[in-house]
Motif scaffolding. Structure first.
Motif, PDB file in Angstrom:
ATOM      1  N   CYS A  75      85.312  54.356  35.196  1.00 18.78           N
ATOM      2  CA  CYS A  75      85.425  54.812  33.816  1.00 18.78           C
ATOM      3  C   CYS A  75      85.815  53.637  32.932  1.00 18.78           C
ATOM      4  N   TYR A 112      79.007  52.967  36.076  1.00 17.49           N
ATOM      5  CA  TYR A 112      80.115  53.003  35.123  1.00 17.49           C
ATOM      6  C   TYR A 112      79.731  53.812  33.889  1.00 17.49           C
ATOM      7  N   GLY A 113      80.750  54.335  33.257  1.00 21.06           N
ATOM      8  CA  GLY A 113      80.534  55.187  32.095  1.00 21.06           C
ATOM      9  C   GLY A 113      81.840  55.821  31.682  1.00 21.06           C
ATOM     10  N   LEU A 114      81.778  57.102  31.324  1.00 27.87           N
ATOM     11  CA  LEU A 114      82.992  57.807  30.928  1.00 27.87           C
ATOM     12  C   LEU A 114      83.241  58.956  31.884  1.00 27.87           C
ATOM     13  N   CYS A 115      84.449  59.036  32.416  1.00 26.72           N
ATOM     14  CA  CYS A 115      84.789  60.122  33.326  1.00 26.72           C
ATOM     15  C   CYS A 115      84.921  61.416  32.522  1.00 26.72           C
ATOM     16  N   PRO A 116      84.892  62.553  33.197  1.00 29.03           N
ATOM     17  CA  PRO A 116      84.986  63.845  32.500  1.00 29.03           C
ATOM     18  C   PRO A 116      86.174  63.912  31.547  1.00 29.03           C
ATOM     19  N   GLY A 150      79.451  64.226  37.031  1.00 33.20           N
ATOM     20  CA  GLY A 150      80.207  64.719  35.889  1.00 33.20           C
ATOM     21  C   GLY A 150      80.524  63.599  34.904  1.00 33.20           C
ATOM     22  N   TYR A 151      80.159  62.372  35.253  1.00 29.85           N
ATOM     23  CA  TYR A 151      80.390  61.232  34.367  1.00 29.85           C
ATOM     24  C   TYR A 151      79.256  61.126  33.352  1.00 29.85           C
ATOM     25  N   ARG A 152      79.562  60.547  32.217  1.00 26.78           N
ATOM     26  CA  ARG A 152      78.495  60.110  31.327  1.00 26.78           C
ATOM     27  C   ARG A 152      78.178  58.689  31.750  1.00 26.78           C
ATOM     28  N   ILE A 153      77.065  58.517  32.439  1.00 29.99           N
ATOM     29  CA  ILE A 153      76.724  57.221  33.018  1.00 29.99           C
ATOM     30  C   ILE A 153      76.150  56.297  31.950  1.00 29.99           C
ATOM     31  N   LEU A 154      76.720  55.129  31.820  1.00 30.08           N
ATOM     32  CA  LEU A 154      76.221  54.153  30.845  1.00 30.08           C
ATOM     33  C   LEU A 154      75.484  53.012  31.524  1.00 30.08           C
ATOM     34  N   GLY A 155      75.792  52.781  32.789  1.00 24.36           N
ATOM     35  CA  GLY A 155      75.124  51.673  33.443  1.00 24.36           C
ATOM     36  C   GLY A 155      75.439  51.633  34.911  1.00 24.36           C
ATOM     37  N   ALA A 156      74.765  50.746  35.605  1.00 29.79           N
ATOM     38  CA  ALA A 156      74.961  50.632  37.045  1.00 29.79           C
ATOM     39  C   ALA A 156      75.081  49.180  37.436  1.00 29.79           C
ATOM     40  N   ARG A 207      89.676  53.657  35.684  1.00 25.34           N
ATOM     41  CA  ARG A 207      89.881  54.142  37.051  1.00 25.34           C
ATOM     42  C   ARG A 207      88.566  54.148  37.804  1.00 25.34           C
ATOM     43  N   GLN A 211      85.550  61.772  28.457  1.00 23.33           N
ATOM     44  CA  GLN A 211      84.520  62.358  27.597  1.00 23.33           C
ATOM     45  C   GLN A 211      85.149  63.393  26.682  1.00 23.33           C
TER      46      GLN A 211
END
Lengths: 161, 161
Positions: free
Chosen positions: A107, A144-148, B133-139, A112, A151
């Motif tokens: 995240c 990677y991104g935003l965890c629930p 459940g994540y908003r995925i922005l990249g890998a 984390r 969000q």
DNA sequence: ATTACTGCAAAAGATTTGCACTAGG
DNA sequence: CCTAGTGCAAATCTTTTGCAGTAAT
């Protein structure tokens, strides 16, 4: 009834044994500091950074230095015993001693990292090892991104809905 | 006969258009510096670091500052238009503007990164997006180790065979 | 016209390094 | 013993930040 507990415990113990054995096999000395770092790495699922490991182990070894933590992590990564996952929005590298096939979710807001078990990864590992010509020492399979949670926080902050 | 060249060229152009569009969609301004950075990112397969981008674009824009490069990369990563792959043994983050499903191979010795096309990755992406459940922005799908060249070098240095 | 963006310089961190001392094998 | 490993402090490097001037929309 406590079979699960036993199994979880032995999982971490096996990991610890594997880390120590890797150092031994490489001809590196098993100092108390390295043992403590391996112990911590094997027993956490927090994907810690060098600084976090330092903070966690320091109380037990007040004389521990950050340089030793970096030194040990470097060795373990080069031996393929620990994976260097990279940053999570913070500028620091996170490490993972769990070598079972899985991907990691990071995240960018709360910094984390968590695991996501994934059988498909075993295939990927095999294929890359076979096809690349590289001597593979480790992997970094991170989304990677935003965890629930984050969000939700972001949504509350900016009234988009 | 030059169909391949044409196709490669348009591939890079599409990437560039996509990067610029991402910035536009986010309401960010298209400054000449950002255009130049996007142009370079779209046309290279070197998986450059911020410093390398800076060095490459600077001659065209002598007044370009490193801060602008970091700023632009940050934006592109947060928008999911560029992937942050992490380090390759050097302490710097490498970036990849190629969003097609693939894994990256990093050599810890020569610090180069290359692509390895891999259809299985598309599935992985889908599954993670659906299940996490994540908003995925990249890998960041990187295997690291020693490239064929550096394995040879290492072998010559220490006469194991 | 606004207000985001840039460049510069300084700051903040993370990681590395040099060296004298200590201790593992 | 003997050399690898440790702790400490300084050095290095990447990345971030504050601010005043500049330019995109």
């Amino acid at each position: 009834m406590n079979e699960v507990l036993v199994r979880v415990s032995s999982e971490a113990q096996q990991r610890e044994a594997r880390l120590l054995q890797a150092l031994r096999d490489a001809g590196l000395r098993l100092t108390p500091q390295r043992r403590a770092i391996c112990h911590y790495l094997a027993h956490t699922d927090a994907h810690p950074t060098a600084q976090q490991i330092f903070a966690a182990v320091k109380p037990e070894f007040p004389s521990l230095s950050l340089a030793t933590v970096y030194n040990t992590l470097d060795a373990l990564v080069r031996l393929g015993a620990v994976h260097a996952l990279g940053g999570a929005g913070d500028g620091a590298i996170h490490y993972d001693a769990d070598l079972r096939p899985h991907v990691n979710l990071a995240c960018l807001q709360c910094h984390r990292m968590v695991d996501l078990p994934c059988e498909a990864v075993a295939d990927l590992n095999r294929r890359v090892t076979a096809e690349s010509g590289y001597r593979i020492l480790g992997a970094r399979l991170v989304y990677y991104g935003l965890c629930p949670d984050c969000q939700r926080t972001a949504r509350e902050a900016s009234p988009t809905p």
